[in-house]
Structure formats: C-alpha cells, structure tokens
Scaffold this motif. Structure first.
Motif, PDB file in Angstrom:
ATOM      1  N   VAL A   1       0.781  -1.225  -0.004  1.00  0.00           N
ATOM      2  CA  VAL A   1      -0.086  -0.063  -0.099  1.00  0.00           C
ATOM      3  C   VAL A   1       0.819   1.264   0.097  1.00  0.00           C
ATOM      4  CG1 VAL A   1      -1.706   1.324   1.368  1.00  0.00           C
ATOM      5  CG2 VAL A   1      -2.073  -1.065   1.016  1.00  0.00           C
ATOM      6  N   VAL A   2       1.782   1.106   0.864  1.00  0.00           N
ATOM      7  CA  VAL A   2       2.818   2.407   0.942  1.00  0.00           C
ATOM      8  C   VAL A   2       3.460   2.634  -0.208  1.00  0.00           C
ATOM      9  CG1 VAL A   2       4.799   3.394   2.127  1.00  0.00           C
ATOM     10  CG2 VAL A   2       3.099   2.241   3.435  1.00  0.00           C
ATOM     11  N   GLN A   3       4.069   1.528  -0.653  1.00  0.00           N
ATOM     12  CA  GLN A   3       4.804   1.867  -2.118  1.00  0.00           C
ATOM     13  C   GLN A   3       3.919   2.246  -3.340  1.00  0.00           C
ATOM     14  OE1 GLN A   3       5.915  -1.980  -3.443  1.00  0.00           O
ATOM     15  NE2 GLN A   3       7.659  -1.397  -4.568  1.00  0.00           N
ATOM     16  N   LYS A   4       2.682   1.246  -3.442  1.00  0.00           N
ATOM     17  CA  LYS A   4       1.955   1.629  -4.498  1.00  0.00           C
ATOM     18  C   LYS A   4       1.273   2.898  -4.593  1.00  0.00           C
ATOM     19  CE  LYS A   4       2.209  -2.795  -6.218  1.00  0.00           C
ATOM     20  NZ  LYS A   4       2.756  -2.951  -7.451  1.00  0.00           N
ATOM     21  N   ASN A   5       0.780   3.305  -3.416  1.00  0.00           N
ATOM     22  CA  ASN A   5       0.265   4.758  -3.055  1.00  0.00           C
ATOM     23  C   ASN A   5       1.063   5.764  -3.684  1.00  0.00           C
ATOM     24  OD1 ASN A   5      -2.111   5.733  -2.194  1.00  0.00           O
ATOM     25  ND2 ASN A   5      -1.851   5.521  -0.150  1.00  0.00           N
ATOM     26  N   ASP A   6       2.179   5.789  -3.355  1.00  0.00           N
ATOM     27  CA  ASP A   6       2.879   6.809  -3.687  1.00  0.00           C
ATOM     28  C   ASP A   6       3.114   6.977  -5.152  1.00  0.00           C
ATOM     29  OD1 ASP A   6       3.462   7.870  -1.366  1.00  0.00           O
ATOM     30  OD2 ASP A   6       5.536   7.230  -1.248  1.00  0.00           O
ATOM     31  N   ARG A   7       3.471   5.816  -5.871  1.00  0.00           N
ATOM     32  CA  ARG A   7       3.672   5.707  -7.417  1.00  0.00           C
ATOM     33  C   ARG A   7       2.367   5.914  -8.023  1.00  0.00           C
ATOM     34  NH1 ARG A   7       5.717   0.597  -9.792  1.00  0.00           N
ATOM     35  NH2 ARG A   7       5.942   0.026  -7.582  1.00  0.00           N
ATOM     36  N   HIS A   8       1.149   5.573  -7.624  1.00  0.00           N
ATOM     37  CA  HIS A   8       0.090   5.600  -8.480  1.00  0.00           C
ATOM     38  C   HIS A   8      -0.935   6.663  -8.344  1.00  0.00           C
ATOM     39  CE1 HIS A   8       1.800   2.259 -10.476  1.00  0.00           C
ATOM     40  NE2 HIS A   8       1.672   1.424  -9.394  1.00  0.00           N
ATOM     41  N   GLN A   9      -0.978   7.066  -7.035  1.00  0.00           N
ATOM     42  CA  GLN A   9      -2.263   8.019  -6.673  1.00  0.00           C
ATOM     43  C   GLN A   9      -2.406   9.561  -7.421  1.00  0.00           C
ATOM     44  OE1 GLN A   9      -5.549   8.275  -4.478  1.00  0.00           O
ATOM     45  NE2 GLN A   9      -4.041   7.165  -3.073  1.00  0.00           N
ATOM     46  N   LYS A  10      -1.208   9.723  -7.776  1.00  0.00           N
ATOM     47  CA  LYS A  10      -0.874  11.180  -8.653  1.00  0.00           C
ATOM     48  C   LYS A  10      -1.621  10.988  -9.924  1.00  0.00           C
ATOM     49  CE  LYS A  10       3.261  12.494  -7.719  1.00  0.00           C
ATOM     50  NZ  LYS A  10       3.598  11.685  -6.454  1.00  0.00           N
ATOM     51  N   ALA A  56     -16.593   6.909 -13.248  1.00  0.00           N
ATOM     52  CA  ALA A  56     -15.429   6.275 -13.825  1.00  0.00           C
ATOM     53  C   ALA A  56     -14.214   6.183 -12.735  1.00  0.00           C
ATOM     54  CB  ALA A  56     -14.989   6.846 -15.285  1.00  0.00           C
ATOM     55  N   THR A  57     -13.560   5.230 -12.661  1.00  0.00           N
ATOM     56  CA  THR A  57     -12.544   5.216 -11.786  1.00  0.00           C
ATOM     57  C   THR A  57     -11.083   4.630 -12.333  1.00  0.00           C
ATOM     58  OG1 THR A  57     -14.171   4.687  -9.852  1.00  0.00           O
ATOM     59  CG2 THR A  57     -11.694   4.411  -9.272  1.00  0.00           C
ATOM     60  N   TYR A  58     -10.001   5.303 -12.112  1.00  0.00           N
ATOM     61  CA  TYR A  58      -8.958   4.919 -12.744  1.00  0.00           C
ATOM     62  C   TYR A  58      -8.008   4.670 -11.889  1.00  0.00           C
ATOM     63  CZ  TYR A  58      -4.587   4.926 -15.668  1.00  0.00           C
ATOM     64  OH  TYR A  58      -3.467   4.583 -16.094  1.00  0.00           O
ATOM     65  N   TRP A  59      -7.328   3.356 -11.733  1.00  0.00           N
ATOM     66  CA  TRP A  59      -5.906   3.095 -11.173  1.00  0.00           C
ATOM     67  C   TRP A  59      -5.042   2.707 -12.117  1.00  0.00           C
ATOM     68  CZ3 TRP A  59      -4.339   4.856  -6.526  1.00  0.00           C
ATOM     69  CH2 TRP A  59      -3.357   4.138  -6.082  1.00  0.00           C
ATOM     70  N   PRO A  60      -3.754   3.178 -12.120  1.00  0.00           N
ATOM     71  CA  PRO A  60      -3.013   2.802 -13.190  1.00  0.00           C
ATOM     72  C   PRO A  60      -2.308   1.327 -13.066  1.00  0.00           C
ATOM     73  CG  PRO A  60      -2.313   4.745 -12.324  1.00  0.00           C
ATOM     74  CD  PRO A  60      -3.242   4.266 -11.370  1.00  0.00           C
ATOM     75  N   ASP A  61      -2.307   0.708 -11.842  1.00  0.00           N
ATOM     76  CA  ASP A  61      -1.606  -0.555 -11.566  1.00  0.00           C
ATOM     77  C   ASP A  61      -2.729  -1.793 -11.840  1.00  0.00           C
ATOM     78  OD1 ASP A  61      -0.327  -2.793 -10.790  1.00  0.00           O
ATOM     79  OD2 ASP A  61      -0.046  -2.194  -8.816  1.00  0.00           O
ATOM     80  N   HIS A  62      -2.373  -2.593 -12.801  1.00  0.00           N
ATOM     81  CA  HIS A  62      -3.521  -3.583 -13.095  1.00  0.00           C
ATOM     82  C   HIS A  62      -3.470  -4.675 -12.149  1.00  0.00           C
ATOM     83  CE1 HIS A  62      -3.918  -1.272 -16.388  1.00  0.00           C
ATOM     84  NE2 HIS A  62      -2.841  -1.614 -17.070  1.00  0.00           N
ATOM     85  N   THR A  63      -2.546  -4.615 -11.083  1.00  0.00           N
ATOM     86  CA  THR A  63      -2.601  -6.082 -10.406  1.00  0.00           C
ATOM     87  C   THR A  63      -3.544  -5.791  -9.147  1.00  0.00           C
ATOM     88  OG1 THR A  63      -0.792  -4.993  -8.715  1.00  0.00           O
ATOM     89  CG2 THR A  63      -0.250  -6.391 -10.665  1.00  0.00           C
ATOM     90  N   ALA A  64      -4.096  -4.580  -9.020  1.00  0.00           N
ATOM     91  CA  ALA A  64      -5.243  -4.358  -7.924  1.00  0.00           C
ATOM     92  C   ALA A  64      -6.492  -4.545  -8.604  1.00  0.00           C
ATOM     93  CB  ALA A  64      -4.912  -2.757  -7.464  1.00  0.00           C
ATOM     94  N   SER A  65      -7.479  -4.753  -7.661  1.00  0.00           N
ATOM     95  CA  SER A  65      -9.001  -4.445  -8.036  1.00  0.00           C
ATOM     96  C   SER A  65      -9.378  -3.110  -7.571  1.00  0.00           C
ATOM     97  CB  SER A  65      -9.838  -5.495  -7.083  1.00  0.00           C
ATOM     98  OG  SER A  65      -9.028  -6.672  -6.770  1.00  0.00           O
ATOM     99  N   ILE A  66     -10.353  -2.777  -8.663  1.00  0.00           N
ATOM    100  CA  ILE A  66     -10.954  -1.291  -8.477  1.00  0.00           C
ATOM    101  C   ILE A  66     -12.404  -1.676  -7.872  1.00  0.00           C
ATOM    102  CG2 ILE A  66     -11.518   0.862  -9.588  1.00  0.00           C
ATOM    103  CD1 ILE A  66      -9.744  -0.182 -11.724  1.00  0.00           C
ATOM    104  N   ASN A  67     -12.593  -0.977  -6.982  1.00  0.00           N
ATOM    105  CA  ASN A  67     -13.996  -0.958  -6.232  1.00  0.00           C
ATOM    106  C   ASN A  67     -14.570  -2.415  -6.014  1.00  0.00           C
ATOM    107  OD1 ASN A  67     -13.651   1.846  -6.320  1.00  0.00           O
ATOM    108  ND2 ASN A  67     -15.062   2.052  -8.040  1.00  0.00           N
ATOM    109  N   PRO A  68     -13.843  -3.113  -5.363  1.00  0.00           N
ATOM    110  CA  PRO A  68     -14.563  -4.544  -5.527  1.00  0.00           C
ATOM    111  C   PRO A  68     -15.967  -4.770  -4.683  1.00  0.00           C
ATOM    112  CG  PRO A  68     -12.551  -4.565  -4.046  1.00  0.00           C
ATOM    113  CD  PRO A  68     -12.576  -3.198  -4.641  1.00  0.00           C
ATOM    114  N   ASP A  69     -16.007  -4.077  -3.643  1.00  0.00           N
ATOM    115  CA  ASP A  69     -17.148  -4.076  -2.822  1.00  0.00           C
ATOM    116  C   ASP A  69     -18.084  -2.741  -3.160  1.00  0.00           C
ATOM    117  OD1 ASP A  69     -16.727  -6.510  -1.611  1.00  0.00           O
ATOM    118  OD2 ASP A  69     -15.248  -5.557  -0.270  1.00  0.00           O
ATOM    119  N   SER A  70     -18.204  -2.656  -4.429  1.00  0.00           N
ATOM    120  CA  SER A  70     -18.947  -1.218  -4.626  1.00  0.00           C
ATOM    121  C   SER A  70     -20.345  -1.259  -4.366  1.00  0.00           C
ATOM    122  CB  SER A  70     -18.673  -0.873  -6.306  1.00  0.00           C
ATOM    123  OG  SER A  70     -19.288   0.018  -6.667  1.00  0.00           O
ATOM    124  N   GLU A  71     -21.002  -0.099  -4.253  1.00  0.00           N
ATOM    125  CA  GLU A  71     -22.121   0.214  -3.983  1.00  0.00           C
ATOM    126  C   GLU A  71     -22.806   0.211  -5.465  1.00  0.00           C
ATOM    127  OE1 GLU A  71     -19.916   2.535  -3.936  1.00  0.00           O
ATOM    128  OE2 GLU A  71     -20.439   3.321  -2.023  1.00  0.00           O
TER     129      GLU A  71
END
Ligand SMILES: [Zn+2]
Length: 256
Positions: free
Chosen positions: A178-187, A203-218
């Motif tokens: 989290v610490v490492q990825k946050n710095d790199r991708h948050q911006k 629309a939600t964009y996160w540049p790192d494809h190894t993560a899930s985006i909004n897995p428990d989304s409403e």
C-alpha cells in the motif's frame, strides 16, 4: 473560424464549442444549474468524510474549446444520439428502467467516459485525467484499460446536475504494498462521477492492473478492460446520497 489542435484526434481543425453537458440534457432536465463537487477528502474511517470544496457553475461556463468540428459533428454526435434514449429512460425511471444489453452498456460506458473527460477538461479543477485517455477513447471508442465505469441509481431525483471529481482512492492491502503503490500511482489516478435525475455514472482509474478497483462497490459494473456487462435495473439498489460519486477503493491481494 478559430483553429484548434483537437484533444481527441490531435488534428488541427476548425474549433467546435463543445458543451460539457450535451444540448439534449438542457431540455431534458429543465435546469440551468450544475453543481460541481471537487476534492472530497477521505477522513479516517472514524471521522467519516470531509467535504473540501463544493461550488456551482452556470451552464454557459461549461464550454470546452479544444475539440475540432469533425470530432464534434462526427463520432461525438453519433455517440450522443445512440446513448441519449438509454440515458433518458434510466434517469427518469430508475429501478423501472428498461435493462441494458452488453452492447447498450458499452455505448453508455463510452458516453459516460466521453462526458467525464469533458468534465475534467472543461471545469477549472486540476487536470487529473491523462491526455492519453482522450486519444484512447478516440482510437477505440471505449474507455482505456484500467478504467472501471459503473452505473448506479439515486433513490431521490438529484436536483440539478452533479459532477464530482477527485483523486480520493483508498488503497487497501498488505502494508508495504500500500505504501509503495500509493506513492507511485495516486497522482495518476482519478474518480469522476455524474448524476442526472435518478442515474449515477462513475469512472475510476487506477494505473496498476494488479489491484482490484472498487471490489465491494455500491454501484454496478458497466465496463472494464474491453468487457461490458448487461444491467438489470431491478437489481440495482438505489443509494440515499451521491457522496460516493468521487470516491474509489483499490484493493491489493494479501500475500499468499
Ligand atoms: Zn478532433
């Protein structure tokens, strides 16, 4: 006629005055007020959400001048007329709206992404969407890889039109990751949403494809990485508020 280098096709052409909210919406929801919400900040889970800034802008100021006439009168106009009946029906009818097929979901996702790009380009918020994504949409007619488009419903009709944009993504997973990825991708990440009567799109964009985006989304998944999903509005649970329109969640798998 003023000339412009188009943000979508990169050609220099006659400038179109592209309204961020298309003309048909002005007649459809009969309001001249648009509410822009920016920079919603996450507090801790204990303190809840803190709203940083909220303002309204008149529709006239929502014009974006960096689109050429051939884009405006070509693919953008075709996209508008294909998406319009689907959007109107869902915005008016909510849970009673006609279901969307895979292909209809793909059309709406393209429209949502186009409008979201215009929102970020045409409002005076930081330009959080990379220029490459404009080009990607022009080339493929679809949102690019790593962008999740979701649909939701609001229980009550949203007054005015709401646009929400932020880079508020909460990142969860193993602490080191989290610490490492946050710095790199948050911006480079973004969350942009819009509300039209009962209809919510995000629309939600996160540049790192190894993560899930909004897995428990409403909200309900519409499109991601080239794949669209049919939507049955009877199964969509309407939300009480629109606060989630500019909030995203990124989850990294725990180490095995
Ligand atoms: Zn163009």
């Amino acid at each position: 006629m003023a000339r412009v280098k188009c943000i979508f096709c990169f050609e220099t052409g006659d400038r179109a005055k592209e309204h961020i909210w298309p003309k048909w919406i002005h007649e459809f929801d009969d309001t001249s007020d648009s509410k822009v919400i920016v920079g919603r900040h996450f507090g801790s889970p204990m303190t809840g959400l803190k709203l940083l800034d909220e303002r309204t802008q008149s529709d006239n100021s929502f014009v974006f001048g960096q689109v050429c006439q051939s884009c405006n009168n070509g693919w953008m106009s075709r996209l508008e007329s294909r998406a319009m009946p689907l959007l109107k029906n869902a915005a008016d009818e909510g849970v009673n709206a006609a279901p969307w097929s895979n292909e209809q979901s793909r059309i709406v996702a393209g429209w949502a992404f186009k409008t979201i790009l215009m929102i970020n380009a045409g409002t005076n918020y930081r330009k959080i969407v990379t220029k490459v994504h404009y080009r990607n949409l022009y080339n493929s007619s679809n949102p690019p890889r790593g962008v999740l488009v979701e649909v939701g419903l609001s229980k009550s009709i949203v007054a005015g039109r709401e646009l929400a944009q932020s880079q508020n993504l909460m990142v969860l997973g193993p602490e080191e990751t989290v610490v490492q990825k946050n710095d790199r991708h948050q911006k480079r990440s973004y969350v942009i949403g819009l509300a039209l009567k009962h209809l919510l799109l995000r629309a939600t964009y996160w540049p790192d494809h190894t993560a899930s985006i909004n897995p428990d989304s409403e909200m309900t998944q519409l499109f991601i990485n080239g794949v669209s999903s049919a939507v049955d509005f009877k199964k969509v649970i309407p939300s009480e508020s629109t606060a989630h329109l500019s909030i995203g969640m990124i989850v990294y798998p725990m180490a095995a």
